[in-house]
Design an enzyme around this catalytic site. Structure first.
Site, PDB file in Angstrom:
ATOM      1  N   CYS A 141       9.481  -9.847   0.928  1.00  0.00           N
ATOM      2  CA  CYS A 141       8.879  -9.735  -0.397  1.00  0.00           C
ATOM      3  C   CYS A 141      10.009  -9.556  -1.399  1.00  0.00           C
ATOM      4  CB  CYS A 141       7.932  -8.541  -0.456  1.00  0.00           C
ATOM      5  SG  CYS A 141       6.875  -8.577  -1.925  1.00  0.00           S
ATOM      6  N   CYS A 151       9.617  -7.644  -4.364  1.00  0.00           N
ATOM      7  CA  CYS A 151       9.426  -6.536  -5.314  1.00  0.00           C
ATOM      8  C   CYS A 151      10.518  -5.465  -5.242  1.00  0.00           C
ATOM      9  CB  CYS A 151       8.039  -5.918  -5.176  1.00  0.00           C
ATOM     10  SG  CYS A 151       7.726  -5.171  -3.580  1.00  0.00           S
ATOM     11  N   CYS A 181       6.428  -9.149  -7.222  1.00  0.00           N
ATOM     12  CA  CYS A 181       6.689  -9.730  -5.902  1.00  0.00           C
ATOM     13  C   CYS A 181       7.133 -11.191  -5.964  1.00  0.00           C
ATOM     14  CB  CYS A 181       5.444  -9.581  -5.020  1.00  0.00           C
ATOM     15  SG  CYS A 181       4.927  -7.860  -4.856  1.00  0.00           S
ATOM     16  N   LYS A 200      -4.315  -8.414   1.917  1.00  0.00           N
ATOM     17  CA  LYS A 200      -3.624  -7.288   1.284  1.00  0.00           C
ATOM     18  C   LYS A 200      -4.273  -7.025  -0.061  1.00  0.00           C
ATOM     19  CE  LYS A 200       0.818  -5.696  -0.441  1.00  0.00           C
ATOM     20  NZ  LYS A 200       2.270  -5.824  -0.373  1.00  0.00           N
ATOM     21  N   LYS A 238      -4.553  -4.625   5.052  1.00  0.00           N
ATOM     22  CA  LYS A 238      -3.815  -3.534   4.426  1.00  0.00           C
ATOM     23  C   LYS A 238      -4.434  -3.193   3.078  1.00  0.00           C
ATOM     24  CE  LYS A 238       0.537  -2.688   2.250  1.00  0.00           C
ATOM     25  NZ  LYS A 238       1.712  -3.265   1.689  1.00  0.00           N
ATOM     26  N   SER A 244       1.188   4.159   2.710  1.00  0.00           N
ATOM     27  CA  SER A 244       1.818   5.405   2.265  1.00  0.00           C
ATOM     28  C   SER A 244       0.810   6.424   1.728  1.00  0.00           C
ATOM     29  CB  SER A 244       2.857   5.085   1.195  1.00  0.00           C
ATOM     30  OG  SER A 244       2.274   4.332   0.139  1.00  0.00           O
ATOM     31  N   TYR A 272       3.468   5.456   9.320  1.00  0.00           N
ATOM     32  CA  TYR A 272       4.570   6.406   9.162  1.00  0.00           C
ATOM     33  C   TYR A 272       4.438   7.569  10.142  1.00  0.00           C
ATOM     34  CZ  TYR A 272       4.929   3.594   4.977  1.00  0.00           C
ATOM     35  OH  TYR A 272       5.029   2.521   4.136  1.00  0.00           O
TER      36      TYR A 272
END
Ligand code: PBG
Length: 327
Positions: free
Chosen positions: A120, A122, A130, A195, A248, A274, A313
């Site tokens: 990507c 970004c 992006c 996404k 996502k 996140s 994570y």
């Protein structure tokens, strides 16, 4: 038959019975650990909004990967935060870029650990979008070449799989074609296919230093209201040559995961993003939930909905609680 002959509680009575009839499993095989790589040496810079997550320089990322490999986790996904940003994100395809260096170092130290790279722009553009900006919006077709260059550069550095997360139309085909032309026809594409333009990427944008300077990502990421459109996105990415498709975020889109798996039966990944991570961490910090149970429940739910594996994570945290399936 019904109650009183039928009593659903009989099989819940002991842990042994519960184990025998458990429908969904979670093993270390189902985990991918995301890492944020920054320039420098000896850098471990905690991400404020993601307790337990830090930006790492290449040397520290290698150390972390040794631990990840020892835990039995099959793969990492790398995000790079470059030294310089510009309008086209040109650091993204530099042979000596931070991700390219990290790939080489990790593959040397841990050859068996799969290195997936996020493709990507970004993190690399000075405006934080992006793709390339023309007028007030991201220009789709002008971005495709740049993404293809980035993917090829990752493959040349030794990446095992590339994962485009930009949501440009046609980028899977463009990347496939470029990889094949350079002799990387064996490198799979994990497409961030469905996404959504989610508020829950907030903490990531601090970690990846990739918040857009103006506007938002709603002209390229999906409207959270749309499920049918997600199936169409997945279908198109598969037609363009995606080997694995991703949904996502994960937790608020379990219905989408379920429909994707039911409809296509292909390998499906989910990204516990996140904000989902931070939400659970905050509950744990406040003593409101038991950490182990809450984290495992969240991951199990994502698996139950249809994900073959989860980018999370929590990967290094949960791995010691899990076993590995082996023949
Ligand atoms: C890059 C990218 C993002 C995430 C993964 N790849 C951020 C975004 O689209 O703004 C989000 C991951 C997370 O929140 O954990 N486009």
């Amino acid at each position: 038959m019904a109650f009183p002959e039928v009593r659903m509680r009989r099989l819940r009575r002991t842990e042994a019975f519960r184990r025998l009839v458990r429908e969904t499993t979670l093993t270390v095989d189902d985990l991918v650990m995301p890492l944020f790589v920054v320039p420098g040496h000896g850098v471990v810079k905690p991400v404020q909004s993601m307790p337990g997550v830090a930006q790492l320089s290449v040397d520290r990322a290698v150390e972390e990967c040794r631990r990840i490999a020892d835990l039995g986790i099959p793969a990492v996904i790398l995000f790079g935060i470059p030294e310089y940003k510009d309008a086209t994100g040109s650091s993204a395809w530099r042979d000596d870029g931070v991700v390219q260096q990290a790939i080489r170092a990790i593959k040397t130290a841990c050859p068996g650990l799969a290195v997936i790279t996020d493709v990507c722009l970004c993190e690399y553009t000075d405006h934080g979008h992006c793709g390339v900006i023309v007028g007030q919006d991201v220009d789709n077709d002008a971005t495709l070449d740049l993404l293809a260059k980035e993917a090829v550069s990752h493959a040349q550095a030794g990446a095992d799989m590339v994962a485009p997360s930009d949501m440009m139309d046609g980028r899977v085909a463009a990347i496939r074609e470029a990889l094949d032309a350079e002799g990387f026809e064996h490198i799979p594409i994990l497409a961030y296919a469905a996404k959504f333009a989610s508020a829950f990427y907030g903490p990531f944008r601090e970690a990846a230093e990739s918040a857009p300077r103006f506007g938002d990502r709603r002209s390229y990421q999906m409207d959270p209201a749309n499920g049918n459109e997600a199936l169409r996105e997945v279908e198109l990415d598969l037609e363009e040559g995606a080997d694995i498709v991703m949904v996502k975020p994960a937790t608020f889109y379990l219905d989408v995961l379920w429909r994707v798996k039911e409809t296509f039966g292909c390998p499906v990944a989910a990204y516990q993003v996140s904000g989902e991570y931070a939400m659970i961490q905050l509950l744990v910090q406040n003593g409101a939930v038991d950490e182990k149970r809450a984290v495992l429940e969240s991951l199990l739910a994502i698996r139950r909905a249809g994900a073959d594996f989860v980018l999370t994570y929590f990967a290094t945290k949960v791995a010691p609680w899990l076993t590995r399936f082996s023949w």
